[in-house]
Motif scaffolding. Structure first.
Motif, PDB file in Angstrom:
ATOM      1  N   ASP A  24      18.092  48.278  26.873  1.00 27.91           N
ATOM      2  CA  ASP A  24      17.781  48.058  28.278  1.00 27.91           C
ATOM      3  C   ASP A  24      16.400  47.425  28.388  1.00 27.91           C
ATOM      4  N   TYR A  26      13.260  46.695  31.254  1.00 24.13           N
ATOM      5  CA  TYR A  26      12.656  46.790  32.584  1.00 24.13           C
ATOM      6  C   TYR A  26      11.440  45.885  32.605  1.00 24.13           C
ATOM      7  N   ARG A  35       7.515  53.491  36.896  1.00 23.05           N
ATOM      8  CA  ARG A  35       7.979  52.306  37.616  1.00 23.05           C
ATOM      9  C   ARG A  35       7.770  52.552  39.101  1.00 23.05           C
ATOM     10  N   TYR A  41      15.737  45.652  36.190  1.00 22.05           N
ATOM     11  CA  TYR A  41      16.287  46.483  35.123  1.00 22.05           C
ATOM     12  C   TYR A  41      17.604  45.838  34.715  1.00 22.05           C
ATOM     13  N   TYR A  59      23.623  49.114  39.909  1.00 18.23           N
ATOM     14  CA  TYR A  59      23.567  49.815  38.629  1.00 18.23           C
ATOM     15  C   TYR A  59      24.939  49.779  37.980  1.00 18.23           C
TER      16      TYR A  59
END
Length: 157
Positions: A24, A26, A35, A41, A59
């Motif tokens: 992942d 960010y 954050r 993301y 998401y």
């Protein structure tokens, strides 16, 4: 792996990019190690507050399901759509602290159910079922058909 600005305490602070062990990524704003503000993301563009999803975002879950909509304190909260990858079915409506609550729809390939969700993520009666092929709509009052005993699940295809 983190690359970016830090504060006097060596916490992530300001613009930064973090690549997580699981792949992942960010990239965005940090405040005192968390954050906060605008960031990107793996789940498209989203916002964070105190290290938690907050504001608008999308998401993708590990199983491929996707939620697009509003977040508050890391929970689905506000208008949003949850799409089940396997069937393409969708739950659409107002989310309150992670559960559908209020007017909404469950949309399948050939029909949709329109009604009002209760706080435990099920429809209350009455509701309507609308068929896409002919536009026919029926009123449903039987709580078992509406998932009163258990939450409605997407049709398996």
């Amino acid at each position: 792996i983190y690359a970016g600005e830090r504060n006097e305490l060596k916490e992530r602070h300001g613009k930064g990019k973090n690549i997580f062990v699981n792949g992942d990524v960010y990239e965005g704003i940090y405040q005192n190690g968390k954050r906060n503000g605008q960031g990107s993301y793996v789940w498209k563009n989203g916002q964070f507050e105190n290290g938690k999803r907050h504001g608008s975002g999308s998401y993708t879950y590990a199983n491929g399901d996707v939620y697009e909509g509003s977040w508050k304190n890391d929970l689905k909260h506000g208008k949003g759509v949850y799409t089940f990858k396997g069937s393409g079915s969708k739950k659409k409506g107002i989310w309150v602290n992670g559960a559908l609550n209020g007017p909404g729809e469950i949309i399948h390939a050939d029909h949709k159910i329109i009604g009002r969700f209760t706080s435990n993520d099920v429809f209350q009666s009455p509701a309507k079922i609308q068929f896409f092929s002919n536009g026919y709509t029926i009123d449903v009052r039987d709580p078992l058909i509406l998932g009163k005993e258990s939450p409605l699940q997407p049709l398996q295809t």
